[in-house]
Design an enzyme around this catalytic site. Structure first.
Site, PDB file in Angstrom:
ATOM      1  N   ASP A   1      30.310  37.409  37.276  1.00  0.00           N
ATOM      2  CA  ASP A   1      30.381  37.982  35.929  1.00  0.00           C
ATOM      3  C   ASP A   1      30.500  39.511  35.982  1.00  0.00           C
ATOM      4  OD1 ASP A   1      30.432  37.907  33.182  1.00  0.00           O
ATOM      5  OD2 ASP A   1      28.249  37.900  32.966  1.00  0.00           O
TER       6      ASP A   1
ATOM      7  N   ASN B   1      33.480  41.426  35.227  1.00  0.00           N
ATOM      8  CA  ASN B   1      34.779  42.057  35.512  1.00  0.00           C
ATOM      9  C   ASN B   1      35.199  42.994  34.381  1.00  0.00           C
ATOM     10  OD1 ASN B   1      34.865  40.481  37.782  1.00  0.00           O
ATOM     11  ND2 ASN B   1      36.383  39.028  37.000  1.00  0.00           N
ATOM     12  N   GLY B   2      34.984  42.540  33.148  1.00  0.00           N
ATOM     13  CA  GLY B   2      35.376  43.337  31.981  1.00  0.00           C
ATOM     14  C   GLY B   2      34.586  44.637  31.923  1.00  0.00           C
TER      15      GLY B   2
ATOM     16  N   HIS C   1      39.542  41.870  36.345  1.00  0.00           N
ATOM     17  CA  HIS C   1      39.733  40.541  36.947  1.00  0.00           C
ATOM     18  C   HIS C   1      40.474  40.649  38.281  1.00  0.00           C
ATOM     19  CE1 HIS C   1      38.002  38.746  33.471  1.00  0.00           C
ATOM     20  NE2 HIS C   1      38.960  39.134  32.651  1.00  0.00           N
TER      21      HIS C   1
ATOM     22  N   SER D   1      35.615  29.088  32.966  1.00  0.00           N
ATOM     23  CA  SER D   1      34.812  28.004  32.393  1.00  0.00           C
ATOM     24  C   SER D   1      35.558  27.290  31.269  1.00  0.00           C
ATOM     25  CB  SER D   1      33.488  28.567  31.865  1.00  0.00           C
ATOM     26  OG  SER D   1      33.697  29.242  30.643  1.00  0.00           O
TER      27      SER D   1
ATOM     28  N   ARG E   1      39.290  33.128  25.058  1.00  0.00           N
ATOM     29  CA  ARG E   1      39.564  34.567  25.261  1.00  0.00           C
ATOM     30  C   ARG E   1      41.013  34.881  24.867  1.00  0.00           C
ATOM     31  NH1 ARG E   1      36.272  37.087  30.234  1.00  0.00           N
ATOM     32  NH2 ARG E   1      34.294  36.026  29.863  1.00  0.00           N
TER      33      ARG E   1
ATOM     34  N   LEU F   1      33.302  27.195  56.736  1.00  0.00           N
ATOM     35  CA  LEU F   1      32.913  27.349  55.331  1.00  0.00           C
ATOM     36  C   LEU F   1      33.781  26.511  54.365  1.00  0.00           C
ATOM     37  CD1 LEU F   1      31.286  29.140  53.226  1.00  0.00           C
ATOM     38  CD2 LEU F   1      33.221  30.738  53.345  1.00  0.00           C
TER      39      LEU F   1
ATOM     40  N   ARG G   1      21.716  34.452  32.540  1.00  0.00           N
ATOM     41  CA  ARG G   1      22.108  33.167  31.960  1.00  0.00           C
ATOM     42  C   ARG G   1      22.771  32.310  33.023  1.00  0.00           C
ATOM     43  NH1 ARG G   1      23.849  36.483  27.881  1.00  0.00           N
ATOM     44  NH2 ARG G   1      25.987  36.606  28.656  1.00  0.00           N
TER      45      ARG G   1
ATOM     46  N   SER H   1      25.081  29.849  31.824  1.00  0.00           N
ATOM     47  CA  SER H   1      26.421  29.695  31.232  1.00  0.00           C
ATOM     48  C   SER H   1      27.137  28.408  31.635  1.00  0.00           C
ATOM     49  CB  SER H   1      27.287  30.922  31.550  1.00  0.00           C
ATOM     50  OG  SER H   1      26.686  32.096  31.060  1.00  0.00           O
TER      51      SER H   1
HETATM   52  C1  IPE Z   1      30.478  32.884  33.113  1.00  0.00           C
HETATM   53  O1  IPE Z   1      30.741  34.144  32.619  1.00  0.00           O
HETATM   54  C2  IPE Z   1      31.750  32.175  33.492  1.00  0.00           C
HETATM   55  C3  IPE Z   1      32.420  32.691  34.665  1.00  0.00           C
HETATM   56  C4  IPE Z   1      31.956  33.602  35.483  1.00  0.00           C
HETATM   57  C5  IPE Z   1      33.713  32.099  34.956  1.00  0.00           C
HETATM   58  P1  IPE Z   1      30.950  34.413  31.046  1.00  0.00           P
HETATM   59  O2  IPE Z   1      31.138  35.863  30.880  1.00  0.00           O
HETATM   60  O3  IPE Z   1      32.008  33.517  30.514  1.00  0.00           O
HETATM   61  O4  IPE Z   1      29.533  33.927  30.461  1.00  0.00           O
HETATM   62  P2  IPE Z   1      28.794  34.285  29.131  1.00  0.00           P
HETATM   63  O5  IPE Z   1      29.798  34.109  28.034  1.00  0.00           O
HETATM   64  O6  IPE Z   1      28.348  35.713  29.250  1.00  0.00           O
HETATM   65  O7  IPE Z   1      27.625  33.348  29.051  1.00  0.00           O
HETATM   66  C1  IPE Z   2      33.770  37.332  34.581  1.00  0.00           C
HETATM   67  O1  IPE Z   2      33.869  38.596  34.019  1.00  0.00           O
HETATM   68  C2  IPE Z   2      35.112  36.643  34.694  1.00  0.00           C
HETATM   69  C3  IPE Z   2      35.286  35.484  33.811  1.00  0.00           C
HETATM   70  C4  IPE Z   2      34.396  35.008  33.009  1.00  0.00           C
HETATM   71  C5  IPE Z   2      36.587  34.819  33.846  1.00  0.00           C
HETATM   72  P1  IPE Z   2      33.911  38.808  32.450  1.00  0.00           P
HETATM   73  O2  IPE Z   2      35.333  38.785  32.016  1.00  0.00           O
HETATM   74  O3  IPE Z   2      33.028  37.833  31.746  1.00  0.00           O
HETATM   75  O4  IPE Z   2      33.332  40.276  32.313  1.00  0.00           O
HETATM   76  P2  IPE Z   2      32.303  40.816  31.228  1.00  0.00           P
HETATM   77  O5  IPE Z   2      31.126  39.886  31.243  1.00  0.00           O
HETATM   78  O6  IPE Z   2      33.029  40.784  29.922  1.00  0.00           O
HETATM   79  O7  IPE Z   2      31.975  42.189  31.684  1.00  0.00           O
HETATM   80 MG    MG Z   3      31.069  37.832  31.215  1.00  0.00          MG
END
Ligand code: IPE
Ligand code: IPE
Ligand code: MG
Length: 229
Positions: A17, A19-20, A34, A62, A68, A132, A187, A189
């Protein structure tokens, strides 16, 4: 630190989690986050292979993530083609690629055909490796997995913990020993709810693109402490 002298988890699972947030901190578009996250995963695979971790399972996308923005989803899909395409690296690491998610062709499944092809090729081209096992969860949700496993167990006439385990997407996968979630969220998730029943959990503030071998070693050390305490 000599991690080889400490108890190693057989199965490490990561909720990748943040990346954004990594990207927005740098003033970059989320898609760049990403891209950087996919590179970080390649490093973590290498590090796990070198540390003789048996199984690494990562949450790539997920069942909830489809809502998104389309451009972001499209970018994440193409990154999965890229990551499943890292076949030479997997072979160099003696690592096998696997996938879990809503099975292609079943009701609700959404993996596009070009990603399906990359998944099939990655599995076939790495199955001879003996080290692995790297499983990517894509179009994956634990509730969908458990509903399906329960239905199949019921159709076989016995709903027990064993029969549900037998009907998970990959019934050869051992239980998760260590679950890592990056980016400061505490979480789960909808990730592997059945498989993490007895696992230790390591939460880190680091965003996924910054999760590297040193941070992996911190998680492994915390795991070893938990096992021996
Ligand atoms: C969990 O991250 C799913 C993945 C890492 C693929 P999210 O960013 O989607 O989770 P929430 O929305 O914060 O629970
Ligand atoms: C995790 O990073 C990647 C995926 C869920 C696909 P996010 O895209 O959820 O990044 P944040 O949580 O918004 O920083
Ligand atoms: Mg996230």
């Amino acid at each position: 630190m000599n991690v080889s002298a400490t108890p190693l988890p057989i199965h490490v699972a990561c909720i990748m989690d943040g990346n954004g947030r990594w990207a927005s901190r740098k003033g970059l578009p989320r898609t760049d986050g990403h891209t950087a996250g996919e590179e970080a995963l390649a490093g973590v695979v290498r590090a796990c292979a070198h540390r003789s971790v048996g199984w690494l399972t990562v949450f790539g996308f997920s069942t909830e993530n489809w809502v998104r923005p389309r451009t972001e989803v499209r970018h994440i899909l193409s990154l999965h083609r890229k990551l499943f395409g890292r076949i030479n690296e997997m072979n160099e690491n003696n690592a096998r690629t696997r996938w879990i998610g809503r099975p292609f062709g079943e009701t609700g499944a959404r993996t596009p055909v070009y990603v399906q092809k990359a998944i099939r090729k990655a599995i076939a081209d790495t199955e001879h490796n003996t080290g692995l096992v790297v499983t990517v969860a894509f179009d994956y949700g634990s509730r969908a997995e458990l509903v399906r496993a329960s239905q199949r167990a019921m159709a076989d006439g016995s709903v027990t913990a064993e029969s549900i385990t037998q009907n998970l997407y990959d019934n050869s996968m051992p239980a998760v020993d260590l679950l890592v979630r990056t980016s400061g969220e505490s979480r789960i998730s909808n990730f592997m709810l059945w498989q993490i029943t007895g696992s230790q959990v390591f939460f880190t503030e680091r965003t996924w693109p910054d999760f590297d071998a040193a941070e992996l070693d911190l998680a492994l050390a915390a795991y070893a402490n938990g096992v021996t305490s």
